[in-house]
Design a protein around this motif. Structure first.
Motif, PDB file in Angstrom:
ATOM      1  N   ASP A   9       0.830  -1.210   0.000  1.00 12.71           N
ATOM      2  CA  ASP A   9       0.000   0.000   0.000  1.00 12.71           C
ATOM      3  C   ASP A   9       0.867   1.264   0.000  1.00 12.71           C
ATOM      4  O   ASP A   9       0.695   2.146   0.845  1.00 12.71           O
ATOM      5  N   HIS A  11       0.884   3.370  -2.474  1.00 17.68           N
ATOM      6  CA  HIS A  11      -0.058   4.383  -2.965  1.00 17.68           C
ATOM      7  C   HIS A  11       0.604   5.629  -3.567  1.00 17.68           C
ATOM      8  O   HIS A  11       0.315   6.762  -3.130  1.00 17.68           O
ATOM      9  N   ASP A  41      -1.530  -2.329  -4.234  1.00 18.66           N
ATOM     10  CA  ASP A  41      -1.862  -0.912  -4.075  1.00 18.66           C
ATOM     11  C   ASP A  41      -0.584  -0.080  -4.230  1.00 18.66           C
ATOM     12  O   ASP A  41      -0.188   0.689  -3.348  1.00 18.66           O
ATOM     13  N   HIS A  72      -6.398  -0.677  -5.974  1.00 18.44           N
ATOM     14  CA  HIS A  72      -6.134   0.688  -6.438  1.00 18.44           C
ATOM     15  C   HIS A  72      -5.333   0.722  -7.730  1.00 18.44           C
ATOM     16  O   HIS A  72      -5.158   1.792  -8.314  1.00 18.44           O
ATOM     17  N   HIS A 151      -2.518  -9.364  -2.559  1.00 15.11           N
ATOM     18  CA  HIS A 151      -2.836  -8.074  -1.930  1.00 15.11           C
ATOM     19  C   HIS A 151      -3.909  -8.178  -0.836  1.00 15.11           C
ATOM     20  O   HIS A 151      -3.735  -7.691   0.282  1.00 15.11           O
ATOM     21  N   HIS A 188      -3.461  -4.322   2.052  1.00  7.45           N
ATOM     22  CA  HIS A 188      -4.834  -3.860   1.841  1.00  7.45           C
ATOM     23  C   HIS A 188      -5.501  -3.213   3.044  1.00  7.45           C
ATOM     24  O   HIS A 188      -6.179  -2.205   2.886  1.00  7.45           O
ATOM     25  N   HIS A 190      -4.290  -1.674   5.612  1.00  4.25           N
ATOM     26  CA  HIS A 190      -3.573  -0.521   6.161  1.00  4.25           C
ATOM     27  C   HIS A 190      -3.414  -0.632   7.674  1.00  4.25           C
ATOM     28  O   HIS A 190      -3.347   0.367   8.380  1.00  4.25           O
TER      29      HIS A 190
HETATM   30 FE   LIG Z   1      -4.345   0.320   0.051  1.00  5.70          FE
END
Ligand SMILES: [Fe+2]
Ligand SMILES: [Fe+2]
Length: 268
Positions: A9, A11, A41, A72, A151, A188, A190
């Protein structure tokens, strides 16, 4: 002994924190892991620019890496792309391979894609892919520790609320556990969490550990990891597994070790 860094993640896009991403590179340069796993992500909105940035960041790590897509990494708002080419931007700007496999003298690591074109947040692994994994695991090399990277979470963290684990998680867990997988690395949610799969799926056997890392470089930490950034440092030696939570220390501008979990080798 193999040493892995599990991050997730990241991002790239609006919630990404470049100063923490730079800290990840310093950590990798200091510790020189045998493998860096990026559990999906990679981007915020699956934009070509975001994929190019994360590609460049991962390429600068100078150690072996393995990455899989997350929800994402499929376009949310670009309707036609989402419908007809959900992984087009990923393939073009990040990697043509959505489910990479990497192997060395001790490890056999399999990437699994759990994102799909209509995903909003949830994930799934198709029955076809699960059957294919069964064959992939049956052909896995003898004597190596098998690690799966996916993920979406297959077991829920504490205080999970109304969110669902990945669709077909139960069948996937059974196939992975019976196929000899020792460790499943996810993201995923977080928020970081690790446990034996057996604690959530009684009967699968006590040999498979599931670890989801928190968000390593975004401002989207959730639950008990709100405003926090975490990943896992992992050591694997002949079936023995040690997972150490790494957390970003804002004051010091570096990752520090927080919690350690040990899973002894299972006797055959
Ligand atoms: Fe995420
Ligand atoms: Fe996600």
């Amino acid at each position: 002994m193999r040493r892995l860094l599990q991050i997730s993640d990241v991002h790239f896009g609006r919630p990404h924190r470049p100063e923490i991403a730079a800290g990840v590179l310093r950590l990798i340069a200091q510790r020189e892991p045998d493998l860096v796993v990026v559990a999906g992500d990679l981007t915020q909105r699956a934009k070509p620019r975001e994929f190019a940035q994360v590609r460049q960041w991962i390429d600068s790590m100078a150690v072996p890496t393995l990455a899989v897509p997350g929800n994402h990494d499929v376009p949310m708002y670009r309707f036609w792309e989402r419908l007809f080419s959900p992984y087009g931007a990923y393939r073009k700007h990040f990697s043509a391979n959505l489910e990479p496999v990497i192997e060395d003298d001790e490890l056999f690591v399999i990437g699994i894609n759990s994102a799909f074109n209509w995903t909003v947040q949830g994930g799934r692994v198709t029955p076809r892919r699960i059957r294919n994994l069964e064959r992939q695991l049956a052909a896995a090399p003898e004597g190596k520790t098998i690690v799966a990277v996916v993920h979406h979470d297959l077991i829920p963290p504490p205080r999970f609320g109304s969110q669902q684990v990945a669709v077909n998680a139960a069948s996937l867990v059974r196939v992975l556990a019976s196929g000899g997988v020792r460790l499943v690395l996810s993201g995923h949610e977080h928020q970081s969490y690790c446990a034996l799969a057996e604690s959530y799926y009684p009967g699968v056997g006590a040999s498979m550990v599931v670890a989801h890392s928190g968000t390593m470089t975004s401002d989207r930490g959730r639950g008990c990891e709100r405003d926090r950034n975490t990943g896992f440092w992992i050591e694997i030696d002949a079936g023995w597994v040690r997972l150490v939570t790494l957390e970003w220390d804002r004051d010091r501008g570096e990752f520090r070790e927080r919690l350690s979990h040990e899973f002894p080798a299972i006797e055959p």
